[in-house]
Design an enzyme around this catalytic site. Structure first.
Site, PDB file in Angstrom:
ATOM      1  N   LYS A 139      -5.825  -1.844  -0.623  1.00 38.11           N
ATOM      2  CA  LYS A 139      -6.582  -1.696   0.612  1.00 38.11           C
ATOM      3  C   LYS A 139      -7.175  -3.046   1.051  1.00 38.11           C
ATOM      4  O   LYS A 139      -7.165  -3.372   2.242  1.00 38.11           O
ATOM      5  CB  LYS A 139      -7.703  -0.664   0.413  1.00 38.11           C
ATOM      6  CG  LYS A 139      -8.479  -0.297   1.669  1.00 38.11           C
ATOM      7  CD  LYS A 139      -7.577   0.269   2.758  1.00 38.11           C
ATOM      8  CE  LYS A 139      -7.040   1.654   2.460  1.00 38.11           C
ATOM      9  NZ  LYS A 139      -7.983   2.743   2.603  1.00 38.11           N
ATOM     10  N   ASP A 182     -12.477   7.924   3.254  1.00 30.37           N
ATOM     11  CA  ASP A 182     -11.815   9.223   3.346  1.00 30.37           C
ATOM     12  C   ASP A 182     -12.576  10.187   4.243  1.00 30.37           C
ATOM     13  O   ASP A 182     -11.987  11.120   4.794  1.00 30.37           O
ATOM     14  CB  ASP A 182     -11.654   9.824   1.948  1.00 30.37           C
ATOM     15  CG  ASP A 182     -10.886   8.900   1.021  1.00 30.37           C
ATOM     16  OD1 ASP A 182      -9.706   8.652   1.307  1.00 30.37           O
ATOM     17  OD2 ASP A 182     -11.472   8.399   0.047  1.00 30.37           O
ATOM     18  N   GLU A 192     -13.711   4.682  -1.901  1.00 36.01           N
ATOM     19  CA  GLU A 192     -12.319   5.072  -1.690  1.00 36.01           C
ATOM     20  C   GLU A 192     -11.857   6.036  -2.778  1.00 36.01           C
ATOM     21  O   GLU A 192     -12.023   5.767  -3.976  1.00 36.01           O
ATOM     22  CB  GLU A 192     -11.428   3.815  -1.694  1.00 36.01           C
ATOM     23  CG  GLU A 192      -9.994   4.066  -1.334  1.00 36.01           C
ATOM     24  CD  GLU A 192      -9.770   4.174   0.161  1.00 36.01           C
ATOM     25  OE1 GLU A 192      -8.806   4.850   0.566  1.00 36.01           O
ATOM     26  OE2 GLU A 192     -10.540   3.572   0.926  1.00 36.01           O
ATOM     27  N   ASP A 193     -11.287   7.144  -2.367  1.00 35.29           N
ATOM     28  CA  ASP A 193     -10.642   8.104  -3.273  1.00 35.29           C
ATOM     29  C   ASP A 193     -11.574   8.641  -4.356  1.00 35.29           C
ATOM     30  O   ASP A 193     -11.218   8.691  -5.540  1.00 35.29           O
ATOM     31  CB  ASP A 193      -9.381   7.484  -3.896  1.00 35.29           C
ATOM     32  CG  ASP A 193      -8.241   7.389  -2.887  1.00 35.29           C
ATOM     33  OD1 ASP A 193      -8.436   7.819  -1.733  1.00 35.29           O
ATOM     34  OD2 ASP A 193      -7.173   6.892  -3.248  1.00 35.29           O
ATOM     35  N   TYR A 195       0.861  -1.195   0.000  1.00 36.70           N
ATOM     36  CA  TYR A 195       0.000   0.000   0.000  1.00 36.70           C
ATOM     37  C   TYR A 195       0.887   1.231   0.000  1.00 36.70           C
ATOM     38  O   TYR A 195       1.922   1.246  -0.638  1.00 36.70           O
ATOM     39  CB  TYR A 195      -0.988  -0.043   1.175  1.00 36.70           C
ATOM     40  CG  TYR A 195      -2.208   0.819   0.911  1.00 36.70           C
ATOM     41  CD1 TYR A 195      -3.035   0.565  -0.178  1.00 36.70           C
ATOM     42  CD2 TYR A 195      -2.516   1.908   1.716  1.00 36.70           C
ATOM     43  CE1 TYR A 195      -4.139   1.359  -0.453  1.00 36.70           C
ATOM     44  CE2 TYR A 195      -3.624   2.702   1.460  1.00 36.70           C
ATOM     45  CZ  TYR A 195      -4.428   2.429   0.368  1.00 36.70           C
ATOM     46  OH  TYR A 195      -5.509   3.211   0.089  1.00 36.70           O
ATOM     47  N   ARG A 215      -9.639  10.847  -7.509  1.00 34.54           N
ATOM     48  CA  ARG A 215      -8.743  11.542  -6.577  1.00 34.54           C
ATOM     49  C   ARG A 215      -7.888  10.497  -5.874  1.00 34.54           C
ATOM     50  O   ARG A 215      -8.097  10.172  -4.719  1.00 34.54           O
ATOM     51  CB  ARG A 215      -9.537  12.363  -5.560  1.00 34.54           C
ATOM     52  CG  ARG A 215      -8.662  13.274  -4.695  1.00 34.54           C
ATOM     53  CD  ARG A 215      -9.445  13.868  -3.548  1.00 34.54           C
ATOM     54  NE  ARG A 215      -9.975  12.853  -2.651  1.00 34.54           N
ATOM     55  CZ  ARG A 215      -9.258  12.244  -1.691  1.00 34.54           C
ATOM     56  NH1 ARG A 215      -7.970  12.525  -1.541  1.00 34.54           N
ATOM     57  NH2 ARG A 215      -9.834  11.346  -0.909  1.00 34.54           N
TER      58      ARG A 215
END
Length: 305
Positions: A188, A283, A259-260, A114, A170
């Protein structure tokens, strides 16, 4: 496997986190099934029973011996990215050996599977692509997502316990990486297997390919995603709606982690789904939980001052 009915849903009597048997018309295919292959650790009796006698070197090794070899192989590489590629190939061959290696060497392996190494892996995703992991859904898949989930046959019990999904808008501090962001869900979920006890066969990394506004990716001949600008809200939200509905219909107990996702969508998506789906945004809620835990522990240590 016995089943019982509860509120109209069929509930398994054994944990979906522990698939424990392998069935196939070709028993020897176990050597090519990452979730059940344990390499030279198969005993003589297992090799005979599974029809793989002669398909492995004669020596029966312990798992610890295999991990020792793999650790030396890993340490023979000199850059984080080359080590990441090695670990990825090991995970594709055998979850058993990969996670034993990781769990025995957390300090050395976590930064490789990661952050920070996964950021470079995402940047090089198209160029370093060797085999496909997870699933991808784009605008041309509208109306087909529920059926597409039937193509995911990673384990014999046909269950997924957790999905990590991104739209690649992102990625870490790198911005819009489109489908190159797949490295984030993969990484993850590897952490969740090693640290939280999920069985790898019940995890599913997903990318929602809603396009990219990254000019460099659109011009990159090795970019593997859709080469069109990111979808507007009138197409974007229905696509995510269909994905979430399909997952709930297929795997009602599956947790979906967002995620992101970029700020222009992440808060709206959380509010859109949090009351009707088993989901969270790492996040927003994950970061918030960690910060809150830090404050609470600080208060305990200082006596509330």
């Amino acid at each position: 496997m016995s089943q019982r009915s509860l509120d109209g849903l069929k509930v398994r009597s054994t944990s979906i986190h522990r698939p424990n048997h392998f069935t196939n018309d070709d028993p020897g295919s176990i050597l090519h099934n990452r979730h059940f292959n344990k390499g030279c650790a198969f005993t003589d009796q297992e090799r005979e029973r599974l029809g793989i006698r002669g398909l492995l070197p004669g020596k029966v090794e312990t798992l610890e011996q295999q991990v020792k070899r793999c650790l030396r192989q890993l340490q023979s590489f000199t850059t984080p990215m080359s080590k990441y590629i090695y670990l990825t190939s090991l995970r594709e061959r055998s979850d058993t050996v990969f996670y034993k290696l990781v769990m025995d060497n957390l300090v050395e392996c976590f930064p490789l599977i990661y952050t920070p190494t996964v950021g470079q892996a995402c940047l090089e995703f198209g160029m370093q692509f060797r085999f496909s992991e997870g699933m991808y859904f784009g605008k041309n898949d509208r109306g087909h997502m529920r059926q597409m989930l039937e193509n995911w046959k990673a384990n014999v019990i046909d269950e997924v316990a957790i999905i990590v999904v991104t739209d690649g808008s992102r990625i870490l501090g790198l911005g819009d990486l489109g489908t190159c962001g797949m490295g984030i869900p993969i990484g993850k979920l590897s952490l969740y297997v090693a640290a939280a006890g999920f069985h790898p066969a019940t995890t599913l990394p997903v990318v929602l390919d809603t396009g990219t506004n990254n000019k460099n990716l659109i011009e990159d001949e090795f970019y593997l995603g859709a080469k069109h600008p990111r979808l507007g809200d009138e197409e974007y939200y229905p696509l995510v709606d269909e994905f979430m509905s399909a997952v709930k219909a297929k795997w009602p107990k599956c947790l979906v982690q967002f995620e992101d996702f970029s700020n222009d969508h992440c808060f709206a998506l959380l509010e859109r789904y949090r009351h009707n789906y088993l989901m969270f945004n790492d996040d927003i809620q994950g970061t918030g939980a960690v910060i809150a835990a830090g404050f609470l522990n600080a208060l305990r240590l200082t006596g509330g001052h």
